[in-house]
Motif scaffolding. Structure first.
Motif, mmCIF file in Angstrom:
data_model
loop_
_atom_site.group_PDB
_atom_site.id
_atom_site.type_symbol
_atom_site.label_atom_id
_atom_site.label_comp_id
_atom_site.label_asym_id
_atom_site.label_seq_id
_atom_site.Cartn_x
_atom_site.Cartn_y
_atom_site.Cartn_z
ATOM 1 N N ARG A 171 -1.268 -1.053 -4.286
ATOM 2 C CA ARG A 171 -2.525 -0.352 -4.017
ATOM 3 C C ARG A 171 -2.175 1.051 -3.546
ATOM 4 N NH1 ARG A 171 -5.481 -3.665 0.124
ATOM 5 N NH2 ARG A 171 -5.799 -5.058 -1.653
ATOM 6 N N GLN A 190 2.100 -6.276 -6.340
ATOM 7 C CA GLN A 190 0.785 -5.674 -6.548
ATOM 8 C C GLN A 190 0.759 -4.411 -5.699
ATOM 9 O OE1 GLN A 190 -2.511 -8.011 -5.170
ATOM 10 N NE2 GLN A 190 -4.037 -6.467 -5.705
ATOM 11 N N ASP A 239 -3.647 -0.033 -8.080
ATOM 12 C CA ASP A 239 -5.088 -0.096 -7.865
ATOM 13 C C ASP A 239 -5.447 1.028 -6.896
ATOM 14 O OD1 ASP A 239 -5.316 -2.490 -9.393
ATOM 15 O OD2 ASP A 239 -4.618 -3.631 -7.659
ATOM 16 N N LEU A 269 0.860 -1.179 0.000
ATOM 17 C CA LEU A 269 0.000 0.000 0.000
ATOM 18 C C LEU A 269 0.896 1.229 0.000
ATOM 19 C CD1 LEU A 269 -2.754 1.474 0.336
ATOM 20 C CD2 LEU A 269 -2.392 1.312 2.817
#
Length: 327
Positions: free
Chosen positions: A34, A32, A50, A10
């Motif tokens: 975020r 990934q 994202d 994050l």
């Protein structure tokens, strides 16, 4: 590697320079990513993240966004240099709450503001932190809170940022104002006094490489980056001229007397005035610990990094037609 098996990070502050650069570097290394933003209508959709809506001041919103995250990158700062004292520590407390809830390592891009005007020129990770500036005291308090939290923490300290997305920096606000065709270079420093700079993609790549070796990191880790060292403003100006292909660019002095006069009523000028000591004395970061751990510090050649920065900041309208400078 599928999205389900990628480690999740994050990033708070992905709309800013170091946050966005770190998001790109992590995504390129298989994470990934975020990112939290208050206004999703204004985010950069080209960033490989994202996006989720939320406020970095709200612990519940940060904690929800951090669900499943192995890492929380705390790269968020108050906008426009406003109300640092009232916002910086509450934002960090929200990140700490999310880190506790999910067992995530917190990553903080560090600054040289933690060090005083009368300290040593070469600063290692274990050097005492002491300063008289308000922003410096807040940075010291932030790092102390992180160390006392018991959470896993990584602090990567570097000099003043420059890069393609560094409009809110000394480079993009003072040296070569972002969004304007390059007409002159402004030097905030004293002749003969060196200054440490850090290219944002290099800092981000350093963070990503360190996180790639998470299992070898201590619970609380600090690393210093040497970055790019320029002997003084004339040295930096020569590199900018080479990057821009503009040997005619004049070098101007920064109007410190006017800034001091306006500091009581202009928040930006107050912050600039407090940091003036860093332009009147040399302060270099000792990167030997980082080099010993990684083998080498990520380092883009200065002229290449400066040309990318000038083009990204809108200072070179004809950048696409310019030849790439030799390294």
């Amino acid at each position: 590697m599928t999205t389900a098996t990628k480690p999740l990070a994050l990033v708070l502050g992905a709309t800013g320079g170091i946050g966005g650069a770190t998001a790109r570097a992590l995504a390129a290394r298989g994470w990934q990513v975020r990112a939290l933003a208050r206004d999703l209508a204004r985010v950069d959709r080209a960033l490989p993240v994202d996006w989720v809506q939320g406020d970095a001041l709200q612990a519940a919103e940060v904690t929800a966004a951090a669900a499943g995250a192995r890492v929380i990158v705390h790269a968020v700062n108050p906008p426009g240099y406003r109300n640092w004292a009232g916002l910086v520590l509450p934002m960090l407390r929200a990140t700490l709450a999310a880190g506790r809830a999910h067992g995530a390592r917190i990553v903080l891009p560090g600054t040289v503001y933690n060090y005083a005007a009368d300290g040593p020129e070469l600063v290692a990770e274990d050097a005492p932190q002491a300063t008289t500036t308000r922003k410096g005291r807040l940075r010291i308090e932030m790092e102390a809170a992180l160390e006392a939290s018991g959470l896993k923490v990584l602090i990567v300290r570097a000099g003043d940022f420059f890069g393609p997305h560094s409009a809110n920096s000394w480079f993009g606000q003072v040296v070569v104002p972002a969004g304007r065709p390059l007409a002159a270079i402004t030097d905030p420093g004293r002749p003969g006094v060196g200054h440490a700079w850090a290219y944002l993609p290099d800092v981000a790549e350093t963070i990503a490489r360190l996180l790639g070796r998470e299992g070898e990191l201590a619970r609380f880790e600090r690393f210093h980056m040497a970055g790019h060292w320029f002997a003084d403003g004339a040295d930096l100006a020569a590199a900018i001229r080479a990057a821009a292909g503009r040997p005619d660019l004049p070098l101007k002095r920064f109007p410190w007397p006017l800034v001091r006069l306006a500091a009581p009523v202009v928040p930006l000028f107050r912050e600039l005035s407090e940091m003036r000591y860093l332009w009147r004395r040399p302060l270099r970061l000792d990167n030997r610990k980082l080099v010993a751990f990684l083998g080498a510090e990520p380092h883009t050649p200065a002229v290449t990094a400066l040309r990318a920065s000038l083009a990204g900041l809108g200072c070179l309208p004809d950048a696409a037609a310019m030849p790439v400078p030799a390294h």
